[in-house]
Design a protein around this motif. Structure first.
Motif, PDB file in Angstrom:
ATOM      1  N   UNK A  79       0.830  -1.211   0.000  1.00  0.00           N
ATOM      2  CA  UNK A  79       0.000   0.000   0.000  1.00  0.00           C
ATOM      3  C   UNK A  79       0.863   1.260   0.000  1.00  0.00           C
ATOM      4  N   UNK A  80       1.891   1.255   0.814  1.00  0.00           N
ATOM      5  CA  UNK A  80       2.763   2.431   0.900  1.00  0.00           C
ATOM      6  C   UNK A  80       3.456   2.693  -0.432  1.00  0.00           C
ATOM      7  N   UNK A  81       3.882   1.628  -1.114  1.00  0.00           N
ATOM      8  CA  UNK A  81       4.571   1.795  -2.393  1.00  0.00           C
ATOM      9  C   UNK A  81       3.600   2.270  -3.470  1.00  0.00           C
ATOM     10  N   UNK A  82       2.366   1.802  -3.437  1.00  0.00           N
ATOM     11  CA  UNK A  82       1.358   2.281  -4.379  1.00  0.00           C
ATOM     12  C   UNK A  82       1.134   3.778  -4.209  1.00  0.00           C
ATOM     13  N   UNK A  83       1.050   4.244  -2.970  1.00  0.00           N
ATOM     14  CA  UNK A  83       0.857   5.681  -2.721  1.00  0.00           C
ATOM     15  C   UNK A  83       2.046   6.473  -3.245  1.00  0.00           C
ATOM     16  N   UNK A  84       3.239   5.971  -2.988  1.00  0.00           N
ATOM     17  CA  UNK A  84       4.457   6.642  -3.466  1.00  0.00           C
ATOM     18  C   UNK A  84       4.485   6.686  -4.988  1.00  0.00           C
ATOM     19  N   UNK A  85       4.122   5.568  -5.613  1.00  0.00           N
ATOM     20  CA  UNK A  85       4.164   5.483  -7.078  1.00  0.00           C
ATOM     21  C   UNK A  85       3.163   6.430  -7.724  1.00  0.00           C
ATOM     22  N   UNK A  86       1.976   6.561  -7.119  1.00  0.00           N
ATOM     23  CA  UNK A  86       0.924   7.381  -7.709  1.00  0.00           C
ATOM     24  C   UNK A  86       1.146   8.871  -7.480  1.00  0.00           C
ATOM     25  N   UNK A  87       2.018   9.226  -6.566  1.00  0.00           N
ATOM     26  CA  UNK A  87       2.186  10.632  -6.192  1.00  0.00           C
ATOM     27  C   UNK A  87       2.802  11.472  -7.300  1.00  0.00           C
ATOM     28  N   UNK A  88       3.695  10.890  -8.112  1.00  0.00           N
ATOM     29  CA  UNK A  88       4.455  11.698  -9.061  1.00  0.00           C
ATOM     30  C   UNK A  88       4.484  11.117 -10.474  1.00  0.00           C
TER      31      UNK A  88
END
Length: 406
Positions: free
Chosen positions: A233-242
């Motif tokens: 979940x944390x990596x998905x949020x990071x990936x979608x941010x930029x």
């Protein structure tokens, strides 16, 4: 009683994904020499004719047709190399002319040098002469005011030459697509490291990076993510941010250690999952916020095939390209496929020329979803419709890998 949700068809998911693809709006102007593989933001209109003047299509002799009707012997009075201009031909004269040189006034034909005998300052014509022969007319290639390349066109090397021919030094293109990619599987290690028991090398990472690079994407490689829901979940949020697209590989099936599906549903929404395709059934598509998400299966052949059939067209549409589908050709089957499947199958095959001149498709001996050798060996994919039985000699639909960007 447990019920099974019907699998979505390939066409349904492709249509759903393409309808959801939002073209990158940002543009940038770059030098022509750096534009190969980029997508035009606007149509390119010619502001000049190409060629800009009538010129000779070969080395030879410029003549007037009315002169050669009267005689086959002409006086040589001029020499016109490319980059220079000749003067008007006088009656009964000719000009030595070279490929690309402007046609002199009053000249209406060029005789190739192989059809002329030269005697001092005279030439003797060996064959009949026709008006317009061996002359490239002004605007024959490109006419001023015509559109030569449309918006949304992906620039190939030959397109750069075409744009240069009308003097264009810079082009406005779509910003490169930013794609975040990460991989799941505690068993994965990088090449160069020693393998412990139960570990394998992460071949998908290098294959998918290569496919993305060939599409001209800017890649944010987030590496390998532990098989944990919170970490995913944390990596998905990071990936979608930029980024403009989040692409994952592995973890989209139903195993206890497959957390990608649950993570996407927790951080966004899942629009499609489980496709009637072999290999590649557990493909996933959804969104993390407003950023699209594509989850590829972890088996390397499944990842390769589903990238070509689903991720690649989606990326092309995000880049602004209009032509995103691949075109199959017809080939004779050099194999039997007697066991039909309910899913549409894509078999790794190689094309050759049969004795009758027809294209023949031969299968790689092992068609398992973990046999990456089949993808490296193959030159294309044979499509097998649900329930289809193939006998040797039948016509089959064959997709060349070159048509799919490989």
């Amino acid at each position: 009683m447990k019920t099974h949700t019907p699998l979505s068809s390939i066409a349904e998911i492709q249509q759903l994904m393409l309808a959801a693809a939002q073209t990158v709006s940002a543009e940038q102007t770059i030098k022509l020499e750096h534009a190969v593989g980029r997508v035009l933001a606007a149509a390119q209109i010619a502001d000049m004719d190409v060629p800009p003047y009538d010129n000779s299509a070969m080395d030879g002799y410029a003549v007037r047709h009315k002169d050669v009707q009267a005689t086959n012997r002409l006086q040589l009075t001029q020499r016109i190399p490319a980059g220079s201009n000749g003067s008007r031909l006088l009656p009964g004269t000719t000009a030595r002319i070279f490929t690309g040189a402007p046609i002199p006034p009053d000249c209406d034909a060029v005789v190739m040098q192989e059809e002329v005998d030269v005697a001092g300052e005279q030439i003797l014509l060996q064959k009949a002469v026709h008006i317009g022969q061996n002359i490239r007319r002004r605007g024959e290639d490109i006419a001023k005011g015509n559109e030569i390349l449309p918006a949304g066109h992906c620039l190939a090397p030959q397109d750069l030459g075409l744009l240069a021919s009308i003097g264009i030094a810079e082009v406005t293109v779509k910003r490169q697509l930013r794609v975040a990619v990460f991989f799941t599987g505690d068993e994965l290690v990088m090449p160069g490291q020693s393998l412990a028991a139960g570990q394998i090398y992460n071949s998908n990472r290098f294959m998918l990076r290569g496919l993305l690079e060939k599409l001209g994407c800017q890649i944010a490689d987030l590496g390998n993510v532990p098989d944990q829901l919170d970490a995913t979940r944390a990596t998905l949020r990071q990936a979608a941010a930029e980024n403009d697209l989040v692409l994952t590989c592995g973890g989209v099936s139903v195993g206890e250690e497959d957390h990608v599906k649950a993570a996407v549903e927790a951080e966004g929404r899942l629009d499609a999952w489980k496709i009637a395709i072999k290999p590649g059934k557990p493909l996933a598509f959804g969104h993390i916020g407003k950023v699209p998400f594509i989850g590829l299966p972890g088996n390397p052949v499944s990842a390769f095939v589903t990238f070509l059939l689903f991720a690649r067209p989606f990326i092309l549409r995000q880049q602004g390209q209009q032509q995103v589908s691949s075109t199959p050709c017809q080939a004779r089957a050099n194999f039997n496929w007697p066991k039909p499947d309910k899913r549409q199958e894509y078999l790794r095959a190689r094309l050759s020329l049969g004795k009758d001149g027809q294209s023949v498709a031969t299968l790689f001996p092992q068609q398992g979803s973990g046999v990456l050798t089949s993808c490296s060996w193959a030159s294309g994919l044979v499509e097998v419709a649900p329930g289809q039985i193939i006998n040797q000699g039948d016509w089959v639909r064959y997709y060349p890998l070159t048509e799919m960007g490989c």
